[in-house]
Design an enzyme around this catalytic site. Structure first.
Site, short mmCIF file in Angstrom:
data_model
loop_
_atom_site.label_atom_id
_atom_site.label_comp_id
_atom_site.label_asym_id
_atom_site.label_seq_id
_atom_site.Cartn_x
_atom_site.Cartn_y
_atom_site.Cartn_z
CD GLN A 114 -2.99 0.79 2.40
OE1 GLN A 114 -3.88 0.42 2.08
NE2 GLN A 114 -2.95 1.45 3.30
CD GLU A 151 -1.85 7.62 2.96
OE1 GLU A 151 -0.79 7.37 3.03
OE2 GLU A 151 -2.63 6.95 3.83
CG ASP A 158 0.93 0.43 5.48
OD1 ASP A 158 0.57 -0.58 5.75
OD2 ASP A 158 0.02 1.30 5.79
CD GLU A 166 1.47 1.11 8.74
OE1 GLU A 166 0.14 1.21 8.76
OE2 GLU A 166 2.37 2.14 8.42
CE LYS A 203 -3.45 4.44 10.51
NZ LYS A 203 -3.95 3.45 9.38
#
Length: 428
Positions: A163, A205, A242, A285, A337
């Site tokens: 990702q 993003e 990630d 991640e 988060k």
């Protein structure tokens, strides 16, 4: 006493054009705090609940009028008159008012908006910048940024299964230079992609989303961009991934459809280890599915001494789940988060628990963001050491970087930038 005299919730839009919750909190002195909450695309199943209306006639069912109503009526009735400087008491009041283990009744998007707005109002009342309000005189460490320059998976419509492909400017002397380093690599990468006839459109993003043939090819191009920008990979800049592996885990296998692979947990651990042997990858991640704890144990045993293994969907900023992971020796880092848990107090508790266990903590945005820059202040106030807030484009991402520049300027000579030492629990 900084008494709360008014609270207003409203529906606004996030960076994807979806509704989210914003809240204003007014104090007796006339001071106001405002905050807006983010929203994720790839989410852990154990995250606190983001309350959506489900009315298909409005915003395709993604409206948040119910959460706004909860702020304006039930939450307002409960917290009006309370002291805004009593953050922990106020947050626990919200938790008890909701009455569920995952904020399902009021909505974590409602409770978090209130929690953040109260903190902003209290900081303003105290005459303190938000990072100082969070961390007192001890908050002086700027975070090393994880800059997401290539998007794949659920964040982009391309062939990459992983990702996020990120650069970390660990060789910089300060945050200002780290930001410049990331920006120069980003623009160099854009030139390389354009020269190869690849699209330079960006994902959620702010990173590029080209159709590379493989994860390996993507990493090779990023290495070329680092060198072309005048930096040395492995010294000035390290890489981070990630995987968001929960998104491509089916029937007990990891399906890398872009590469035509179906791998067991052990095989996927080896796949990631092989990438880390070929490239200067320091952080991975969600390298395993959130429920594949045997897989997490395997990857931690194989890579945990030299690679930061960050639990996002795995831990969902929840101290109960994090404690279980710590007790079992799963991962060595947590992604933080704020909307995964729904209050600032619970967020700070997760950061503190991680630090006590010698786990690192990475403060993170979500793919659906707003102009709110609270996470920048959290990163410095808690001395977390790392922040993940997107690429070097899109104002919803840049808002956090610019706030960190302001904080570094405000701190002056006492500001520190940890560089490679932020990976204090690794042997590299």
């Amino acid at each position: 006493m900084s008494a709360i005299v008014d609270i207003i919730g409203r529906e606004v839009l996030d960076s994807r054009g979806n509704p989210t919750v914003e809240c204003d909190v007014l104090l007796e002195s006339g001071v106001m705090g405002r905050a807006a909450v983010p929203s994720g695309a790839s989410t852990g199943s154990r995250e606190a609940i983001e309350l959506r209306d489900g009315d298909k006639s409005r915003y395709l069912g993604k409206g948040v009028l119910k959460a706004v109503q909860n702020i304006n009526v039930e939450i307002a009735e409960t917290i009006l008159g309370l002291d805004a400087s009593e953050q922990a008491f106020l947050d626990h009041t919200l938790i008890e008012l909701d009455g569920t283990h995952n904020k399902a009744r009021l909505g974590a998007n409602a409770t978090l908006a209130v929690s953040m707005a109260v903190a902003r109002a209290a900081a303003e009342e105290a005459g303190l910048p938000l990072y100082r309000y969070f961390g007192g005189s001890g908050g002086m460490q700027l975070p090393v940024p994880m800059m997401n320059i290539v998007n794949g998976g659920a964040h982009a419509n391309n062939s990459l299964d992983i990702q996020e492909f990120m650069v970390m400017p660990v060789g910089a002397e300060n945050f200002r230079d780290a930001l410049r380093c990331g920006a120069e690599i980003f623009h160099e990468l854009k030139k390389i992609l354009a020269a190869q006839g690849m699209p330079t459109t960006v994902g959620d993003e702010g990173g590029f989303a080209p159709n590379f043939k493989s994860n390996h090819e993507c990493l090779q191009i990023i290495m070329k961009a680092i060198e072309g920008a005048g930096y040395q990979a492995g010294e000035d800049v390290l890489l981070a991934l990630d995987c968001a592996a929960s998104e491509f885990y089916k029937d007990g296998k990891y399906h890398l459809s872009g590469e035509g692979l179906q791998l067991t947990s052990s095989e996927f651990s080896d796949y990631l280890g092989n990438l880390a042997d070929q490239f200067p990858i320091v952080s991975i991640e969600d390298g395993m599915h959130e429920s594949d704890w045997d897989g997490w144990a395997d990857i931690t045993q194989k890579l945990g001494k030299k690679i930061q293994l960050v639990g996002d969907d795995l831990f969902v900023t929840n101290t109960r789940i994090l404690k279980e992971g710590i007790d079992k020796g799963i991962a060595n880092s947590i992604l933080i988060k704020i909307n995964q848990i729904g209050t600032l107090t619970e967020t700070f508790a997760a950061i503190e628990m991680a630090k006590r266990a010698n786990y690192t903590a990475v403060i993170s945005h979500r793919s659906g963001e707003t102009e709110d820059s609270t996470i920048a202040d959290i990163a410095v106030g808690t001395n977390a050491g790392q922040i993940k807030t997107g690429s070097l484009s899109r104002s919803d991402r840049i808002a956090k970087y610019n706030q960190l520049l302001r904080i570094e300027e405000d701190l002056g000579d006492v500001a520190t930038y940890p560089g490679k030492s932020v990976f204090y629990n690794l042997k590299r």
